[in-house]
Scaffold this motif. Structure first.
Motif, PDB file in Angstrom:
ATOM      1  N   GLY A   1     -22.691  34.155   5.389  1.00 39.34           N
ATOM      2  CA  GLY A   1     -23.790  33.842   4.501  1.00 39.34           C
ATOM      3  C   GLY A   1     -24.067  32.357   4.380  1.00 39.34           C
ATOM      4  N   CYS A   2     -23.186  31.542   4.947  1.00 44.47           N
ATOM      5  CA  CYS A   2     -23.369  30.091   4.903  1.00 44.47           C
ATOM      6  C   CYS A   2     -24.382  29.651   5.966  1.00 44.47           C
ATOM      7  N   ARG A   3     -24.955  28.504   5.741  1.00 40.07           N
ATOM      8  CA  ARG A   3     -25.884  27.940   6.722  1.00 40.07           C
ATOM      9  C   ARG A   3     -25.112  27.555   7.970  1.00 40.07           C
ATOM     10  N   LYS A   4     -25.602  27.968   9.127  1.00 38.37           N
ATOM     11  CA  LYS A   4     -24.870  27.794  10.382  1.00 38.37           C
ATOM     12  C   LYS A   4     -25.278  26.517  11.110  1.00 38.37           C
ATOM     13  N   ALA A   5     -24.400  26.082  11.979  1.00 39.16           N
ATOM     14  CA  ALA A   5     -24.708  24.966  12.867  1.00 39.16           C
ATOM     15  C   ALA A   5     -25.599  25.473  14.005  1.00 39.16           C
ATOM     16  N   LYS A   6     -26.005  24.579  14.893  1.00 43.78           N
ATOM     17  CA  LYS A   6     -26.909  24.948  15.976  1.00 43.78           C
ATOM     18  C   LYS A   6     -26.177  25.484  17.200  1.00 43.78           C
ATOM     19  N   PHE A   7     -24.869  25.692  17.074  1.00 43.77           N
ATOM     20  CA  PHE A   7     -24.083  26.266  18.178  1.00 43.77           C
ATOM     21  C   PHE A   7     -23.225  27.388  17.615  1.00 43.77           C
ATOM     22  N   ASP A   8     -22.663  28.180  18.496  1.00 42.66           N
ATOM     23  CA  ASP A   8     -21.829  29.307  18.068  1.00 42.66           C
ATOM     24  C   ASP A   8     -20.452  28.768  17.662  1.00 42.66           C
ATOM     25  N   GLU A   9     -20.263  28.586  16.376  1.00 39.20           N
ATOM     26  CA  GLU A   9     -19.050  27.954  15.881  1.00 39.20           C
ATOM     27  C   GLU A   9     -17.806  28.829  16.104  1.00 39.20           C
ATOM     28  N   THR A  10     -16.668  28.172  16.265  1.00 39.32           N
ATOM     29  CA  THR A  10     -15.386  28.869  16.334  1.00 39.32           C
ATOM     30  C   THR A  10     -14.908  29.182  14.921  1.00 39.32           C
ATOM     31  N   VAL A  11     -14.344  30.354  14.742  1.00 41.55           N
ATOM     32  CA  VAL A  11     -13.735  30.728  13.468  1.00 41.55           C
ATOM     33  C   VAL A  11     -12.225  30.524  13.596  1.00 41.55           C
ATOM     34  N   GLU A  12     -11.662  29.759  12.677  1.00 47.11           N
ATOM     35  CA  GLU A  12     -10.237  29.420  12.734  1.00 47.11           C
ATOM     36  C   GLU A  12      -9.509  29.909  11.491  1.00 47.11           C
ATOM     37  N   VAL A  13      -8.285  30.353  11.706  1.00 49.21           N
ATOM     38  CA  VAL A  13      -7.401  30.737  10.609  1.00 49.21           C
ATOM     39  C   VAL A  13      -6.307  29.688  10.486  1.00 49.21           C
ATOM     40  N   VAL A  14      -6.041  29.257   9.267  1.00 48.53           N
ATOM     41  CA  VAL A  14      -4.947  28.327   8.992  1.00 48.53           C
ATOM     42  C   VAL A  14      -3.966  29.034   8.068  1.00 48.53           C
ATOM     43  N   VAL A  15      -2.706  29.053   8.466  1.00 49.97           N
ATOM     44  CA  VAL A  15      -1.665  29.732   7.695  1.00 49.97           C
ATOM     45  C   VAL A  15      -0.586  28.737   7.295  1.00 49.97           C
ATOM     46  N   ARG A  16      -0.282  28.685   6.014  1.00 53.75           N
ATOM     47  CA  ARG A  16       0.822  27.849   5.527  1.00 53.75           C
ATOM     48  C   ARG A  16       2.060  28.732   5.426  1.00 53.75           C
ATOM     49  N   LEU A  17       3.104  28.345   6.133  1.00 52.01           N
ATOM     50  CA  LEU A  17       4.327  29.136   6.175  1.00 52.01           C
ATOM     51  C   LEU A  17       5.428  28.526   5.305  1.00 52.01           C
ATOM     52  N   GLY A  18       6.288  29.379   4.808  1.00 49.25           N
ATOM     53  CA  GLY A  18       7.443  28.919   4.053  1.00 49.25           C
ATOM     54  C   GLY A  18       8.628  28.697   4.959  1.00 49.25           C
ATOM     55  N   VAL A  19       8.476  27.773   5.906  1.00 50.28           N
ATOM     56  CA  VAL A  19       9.551  27.445   6.840  1.00 50.28           C
ATOM     57  C   VAL A  19       9.699  25.930   6.911  1.00 50.28           C
ATOM     58  N   ASP A  20      10.818  25.506   7.448  1.00 48.33           N
ATOM     59  CA  ASP A  20      11.056  24.083   7.700  1.00 48.33           C
ATOM     60  C   ASP A  20      11.061  23.874   9.210  1.00 48.33           C
ATOM     61  N   PRO A  21       9.950  23.404   9.781  1.00 49.93           N
ATOM     62  CA  PRO A  21       9.854  23.276  11.242  1.00 49.93           C
ATOM     63  C   PRO A  21      10.836  22.269  11.836  1.00 49.93           C
ATOM     64  N   LYS A  22      11.475  21.456  10.980  1.00 48.27           N
ATOM     65  CA  LYS A  22      12.477  20.524  11.489  1.00 48.27           C
ATOM     66  C   LYS A  22      13.760  21.251  11.896  1.00 48.27           C
ATOM     67  N   LYS A  23      13.925  22.480  11.415  1.00 44.39           N
ATOM     68  CA  LYS A  23      15.096  23.285  11.760  1.00 44.39           C
ATOM     69  C   LYS A  23      14.747  24.185  12.940  1.00 44.39           C
ATOM     70  N   SER A  24      15.534  24.113  13.973  1.00 46.03           N
ATOM     71  CA  SER A  24      15.220  24.852  15.197  1.00 46.03           C
ATOM     72  C   SER A  24      15.169  26.356  14.971  1.00 46.03           C
ATOM     73  N   ASP A  25      15.949  26.856  14.011  1.00 47.71           N
ATOM     74  CA  ASP A  25      15.952  28.294  13.773  1.00 47.71           C
ATOM     75  C   ASP A  25      14.790  28.746  12.885  1.00 47.71           C
ATOM     76  N   GLN A  26      13.927  27.807  12.489  1.00 47.13           N
ATOM     77  CA  GLN A  26      12.749  28.155  11.709  1.00 47.13           C
ATOM     78  C   GLN A  26      11.455  27.740  12.424  1.00 47.13           C
TER      79      GLN A  26
END
Length: 227
Positions: free
Chosen positions: A31-56
């Motif tokens: 329902g939003c006003r669109k751009a003049k090209f076929d935009e990509t739809v992206e999903v962003v997910v925030r995870l409860g992990v610590d990426p500094k740990k190799s097992d996560q």
């Protein structure tokens, strides 16, 4: 910088504080006003992990039921009959040492790199080029595999690779704005369900903490998803 006219109009149409159900969030985006090209739809997910740990470290690849709506540029490192099969499966370029040399000289006009395990002796030296771009092949993401031709076919058809970033977020395209709301919802559910299957045993508390969707030029909307 002042907001664009499109951004102001879209802000009046949606509630940025609302958490939408999966079945309605894409209708709101459409329902939003669109751009003049076929935009990509992206999903962003925030995870409860610590990426500094190799097992996560959460990473993988999942086939979306309706694909991505764009041509995915896949190259493959293979030789002999495997190379022929990869080319027939849709790889834009297939090779070995000569392909690695081309990449070392700065060619990176591709989206996904597939490698037969026997080619890692060649691909391994490309880490400094492919790593920062998130294109380095890995067994965990299904891009290093003895079934290289099948992997080429899968990624050309819309299989998407992802990896958690330093902020514990996943950013993944799930289609185009021209897709139907049902197709976008199907792709998003397939992605989120697969992410759930990758939950590290050492992750504590809520695993999927926030989910939002947006188009290339559009606002981000929060989506309800039960962990």
């Amino acid at each position: 910088m002042p907001a664009s006219r499109r951004a102001r109009e879209n802000a009046e149409k949606i509630d940025r504080t609302k958490v939408y159900e999966m079945n309605e969030v894409f209708e709101a985006l459409k329902g939003c006003r669109k751009a003049k090209f076929d935009e990509t739809v992206e999903v962003v997910v925030r995870l409860g992990v610590d990426p500094k740990k190799s097992d996560q470290m959460v990473r993988g690849a999942v086939s979306l039921p309706h694909g991505l709506g764009k041509k995915v540029r896949v190259i493959a490192f293979a030789e002999g009959d495997v190379a022929t099969a990869c080319k027939e499966a849709g790889a834009m370029e297939v090779g070995s040492d000569e392909l690695a040399a081309k990449i070392e000289k700065g060619w990176t006009d591709f989206d996904v790199v597939i490698a037969h395990p026997s080619m890692m002796r060649v691909v391994g030296k490309l880490g400094r080029v492919l790593g920062p771009q998130g294109k380095m092949p890995s067994p965990k993401s299904g891009t290093v595999t003895p079934n290289a031709a099948q992997a080429v076919s899968d990624f050309c058809a819309g299989k998407v690779e992802f990896r958690v970033d330093s902020g514990s977020n996943l950013h993944v395209p799930v289609g185009k704005a021209s897709f139907s709301s049902e197709q976008l919802a199907d792709n998003t559910r397939a992605f989120l369900d697969y992410v759930m299957s990758l939950r590290p045993a050492t992750a504590k508390g809520a695993y999927i903490r926030n989910v939002s969707v947006s188009t290339t030029m559009g606002p981000g909307l929060k989506v309800e998803y039960a962990d």
